[in-house]
Design a protein around this motif. Sequence first.
Motif, PDB file in Angstrom:
ATOM      1  N   ALA A  85       0.852  -1.186   0.000  1.00 12.31           N
ATOM      2  CA  ALA A  85       0.000   0.000   0.000  1.00 12.31           C
ATOM      3  C   ALA A  85       0.888   1.237   0.000  1.00 12.31           C
ATOM      4  O   ALA A  85       1.951   1.249   0.628  1.00 12.31           O
ATOM      5  CB  ALA A  85      -0.918   0.001   1.222  1.00 12.31           C
TER       6      ALA A  85
ATOM      7  N   ILE B  83       0.992  -4.960   2.386  1.00 10.02           N
ATOM      8  CA  ILE B  83      -0.308  -5.171   3.016  1.00 10.02           C
ATOM      9  C   ILE B  83      -0.248  -6.427   3.887  1.00 10.02           C
ATOM     10  O   ILE B  83       0.579  -7.324   3.670  1.00 10.02           O
ATOM     11  CB  ILE B  83      -1.440  -5.264   1.973  1.00 10.02           C
ATOM     12  CG1 ILE B  83      -1.158  -6.338   0.926  1.00 10.02           C
ATOM     13  CG2 ILE B  83      -1.635  -3.915   1.316  1.00 10.02           C
ATOM     14  CD1 ILE B  83      -2.269  -6.498  -0.092  1.00 10.02           C
TER      15      ILE B  83
ATOM     16  N   LYS C 130      -7.049  -0.824  -4.057  1.00 14.71           N
ATOM     17  CA  LYS C 130      -6.917   0.267  -3.088  1.00 14.71           C
ATOM     18  C   LYS C 130      -7.192  -0.262  -1.678  1.00 14.71           C
ATOM     19  O   LYS C 130      -7.607  -1.410  -1.508  1.00 14.71           O
ATOM     20  CB  LYS C 130      -7.897   1.402  -3.411  1.00 14.71           C
ATOM     21  CG  LYS C 130      -7.718   2.021  -4.799  1.00 14.71           C
ATOM     22  CD  LYS C 130      -8.700   3.153  -5.041  1.00 14.71           C
ATOM     23  CE  LYS C 130      -8.564   3.708  -6.454  1.00 14.71           C
ATOM     24  NZ  LYS C 130      -7.251   4.311  -6.691  1.00 14.71           N
ATOM     25  N   THR C 131      -6.967   0.582  -0.680  1.00 11.57           N
ATOM     26  CA  THR C 131      -7.433   0.295   0.670  1.00 11.57           C
ATOM     27  C   THR C 131      -8.578   1.238   0.985  1.00 11.57           C
ATOM     28  O   THR C 131      -8.576   2.398   0.543  1.00 11.57           O
ATOM     29  CB  THR C 131      -6.316   0.468   1.719  1.00 11.57           C
ATOM     30  OG1 THR C 131      -5.894   1.843   1.737  1.00 11.57           O
ATOM     31  CG2 THR C 131      -5.127  -0.415   1.397  1.00 11.57           C
TER      32      THR C 131
ATOM     33  N   ALA D 112      -7.872  -3.920   2.287  1.00 10.68           N
ATOM     34  CA  ALA D 112      -7.444  -3.968   0.889  1.00 10.68           C
ATOM     35  C   ALA D 112      -8.589  -4.499   0.043  1.00 10.68           C
ATOM     36  O   ALA D 112      -9.258  -5.463   0.423  1.00 10.68           O
ATOM     37  CB  ALA D 112      -6.212  -4.857   0.743  1.00 10.68           C
TER      38      ALA D 112
ATOM     39  N   SER E   5      -4.285  -2.969   5.872  1.00 11.72           N
ATOM     40  CA  SER E   5      -3.090  -2.122   5.876  1.00 11.72           C
ATOM     41  C   SER E   5      -3.281  -1.029   6.914  1.00 11.72           C
ATOM     42  O   SER E   5      -4.411  -0.668   7.257  1.00 11.72           O
ATOM     43  CB  SER E   5      -2.877  -1.500   4.491  1.00 11.72           C
ATOM     44  OG  SER E   5      -1.842  -0.529   4.530  1.00 11.72           O
TER      45      SER E   5
ATOM     46  N   VAL F 102      -2.782   0.235  -4.023  1.00 11.65           N
ATOM     47  CA  VAL F 102      -2.107  -1.040  -3.770  1.00 11.65           C
ATOM     48  C   VAL F 102      -1.496  -1.519  -5.080  1.00 11.65           C
ATOM     49  O   VAL F 102      -2.166  -1.612  -6.093  1.00 11.65           O
ATOM     50  CB  VAL F 102      -3.099  -2.098  -3.235  1.00 11.65           C
ATOM     51  CG1 VAL F 102      -2.402  -3.455  -3.104  1.00 11.65           C
ATOM     52  CG2 VAL F 102      -3.655  -1.669  -1.885  1.00 11.65           C
TER      53      VAL F 102
END
Length: 463
Positions: free
Chosen positions: A381, A392, A432-433, A439, A455, A462
């Motif tokens: 991340a 992550i 993405k987170t 995640a 994360s 990510v």
Amino acid sequence: MSGRAYQLAYGTQEDHRGILLVATYCGIQDQLHANQASKDIQLTTSDGQQLSTFTSICRYLSSQSSKSQQLLGATPLDRATVQDWLSFRNIELHGLSEAQLLKVDQRLQCKVYLVGHSVSLADLVLFATLYRALANIPSAQIIDRYPSLFRWFDFLQHTVDPAGHYKRVDVRKPKFQRAPAPPAPVAKAEKAKAADAQPTTSSTSNTTAQPVKESKGAKAKSTSAAAGSTKERVDAEPAATTTAASGHVTDAATPVETPANASKTAGAAPSEATLPKQDGASKQQKGKEAPAAAKKAGDDPTIDMLDIRIGQIVSVKQHPNADSLYVEEVDLGEDKPRQIVSGLVKFVSVEQMQNRRVVVVTNLKPAKMRDVMSYGMVLCASNDAHDQVEPILPPEGVPLGEKVSFEGYEAEPEAQLNPKKKIFEKISPDLKTGADGTAQYKSAPFMTSKGPVISTLSNASVK
């Protein structure tokens, strides 16, 4: 260590369960002999030393285990942070009012673990301290008022207490809402056909409404023009067929209206039999364009084309030819660890990388990075400024080699991605987170048998 024994006298069940949780996590629960024979808590060691506070007993048991470095901190900063959390627990968490819980919730924002990237003594002690209060709060209230606290607590109750010393708190998790599917693409051929059909109909209608009487000379001229128009159509058809097969639409397949065409339609509207060439060319164009459109729609890569698995770094060293790169050996449950090169030197220390559990894309084509082969990619991340980057984190207890799954994406992954197709590059913008650090691909979380991958960086990319 096997010959040591500890006598625990405890006054409350809360103290007993908390110390038992720590002892079990340390793997020394069989050496702990407890009885409720005292008003105050007290631990007596095998050499007769006595400890009489909850946190001091937990610290001592942690120091006697093989996990002492993880639990108490591997670096001076980590050790100081663990002590800071224990002091916070002793000084501020008495009575556990709403204001105190909100304060904990604020401190847990953007954190998966309280210290570093794995479970520490701070996590275990705070979990034991907060359990009773959180177990008595309605589920909806936990989520609404203490979202960060709920996320951390729910993650820990599923990872640090396999022995079941604490009854699971049933918390209703918010359901992931999948984004609606995009509308089906409209084939260009259909759009072109619709556009061409409209003016032709209008012209035919006007000609039909106002028939014109032809002279013999005009009729002969019209017949000659019709013959020329037919020849033009026949000559144009091979070119139209070739173009339609390549997925592009031109006007070559559409007959051009001539004065002859208009004169033929002067008495009545045309039927399918009247214009066989136009109908046949349109069907041929439509039939060849539809597979091309379907193929184009099917070319969009999705996350299930990637083979993403859980691994653990068993060794890490500096790249011999690049100051910014690590060379890691990652155990993925295979016959031998995989060698992977990662550009994390500026962001994660060697100590933090060693024995770290990671998430790996395993079906990338092996690549040479500064003369060293890399056989996968550790997913990380990164914030927008790219000054914070970290791998992550899968949950504790996930078997090495387990495949990460995504709800709604269940196809078998490619054996090996073709780098020319840039499949990962097309997928990565949707990795993405979320605000809670989970995640995810689009709206689907990275899921394992022990829960989602997370994360400490929220709303991060990510890759």
